[in-house]
Design a protein around this motif. Sequence first.
Motif, short mmCIF file in Angstrom:
data_model
loop_
_atom_site.label_atom_id
_atom_site.label_comp_id
_atom_site.label_asym_id
_atom_site.label_seq_id
_atom_site.Cartn_x
_atom_site.Cartn_y
_atom_site.Cartn_z
N ILE A 68 0.86 -1.19 0.00
CA ILE A 68 0.00 0.00 0.00
C ILE A 68 0.89 1.24 0.00
N SER A 69 0.45 2.25 -0.68
CA SER A 69 1.20 3.51 -0.71
C SER A 69 0.21 4.65 -0.95
N ARG A 70 0.68 5.85 -0.76
CA ARG A 70 -0.20 7.00 -1.01
C ARG A 70 0.61 8.16 -1.56
N ASP A 71 -0.04 8.96 -2.35
CA ASP A 71 0.54 10.19 -2.88
C ASP A 71 -0.38 11.31 -2.45
N ASN A 72 -0.02 11.96 -1.38
CA ASN A 72 -0.90 12.98 -0.82
C ASN A 72 -1.00 14.21 -1.71
N ALA A 73 0.00 14.43 -2.53
CA ALA A 73 -0.07 15.56 -3.46
C ALA A 73 -1.16 15.33 -4.50
N LYS A 74 -1.37 14.06 -4.83
CA LYS A 74 -2.39 13.71 -5.82
C LYS A 74 -3.67 13.20 -5.18
#
Length: 126
Positions: A68-74
Amino acid sequence: QLQASGGGLVQAGDSLTLECTNSGRTFTQFAMGWFRRARGQEREFVSSISGPGYNTRYADSVKGRFTISRDNAKNTVSLQMNNLKTEDTAVYFCAQGPMIYRLTNLPSRPIEFNNWGQGTQVTVSS
């Protein structure tokens, strides 16, 4: 509103990447999670991630295969699924978790999550 995408029909051993996007407000301060529901079964925890994205939690059944990962900018959360098995077949949902949580015990129970998005079907054939 959360929306999961990226599902499909694959063969055992293949990989898929699911993505969860939020068309509403930013969710950077919230833990996020992925759950799945196989036909005739209850919703099952898959993985969760802290707001900044540095802490993660996985169900034993997917540990070592899913990331799992996240891109908070997107404003997106992804679930990379490798070495898929037939038992991974399910509808996968992303959901927004709490703002306050323990980094050493990320949320994993459905009751800890809200703002459930529409799911995406993952089917793994043998």
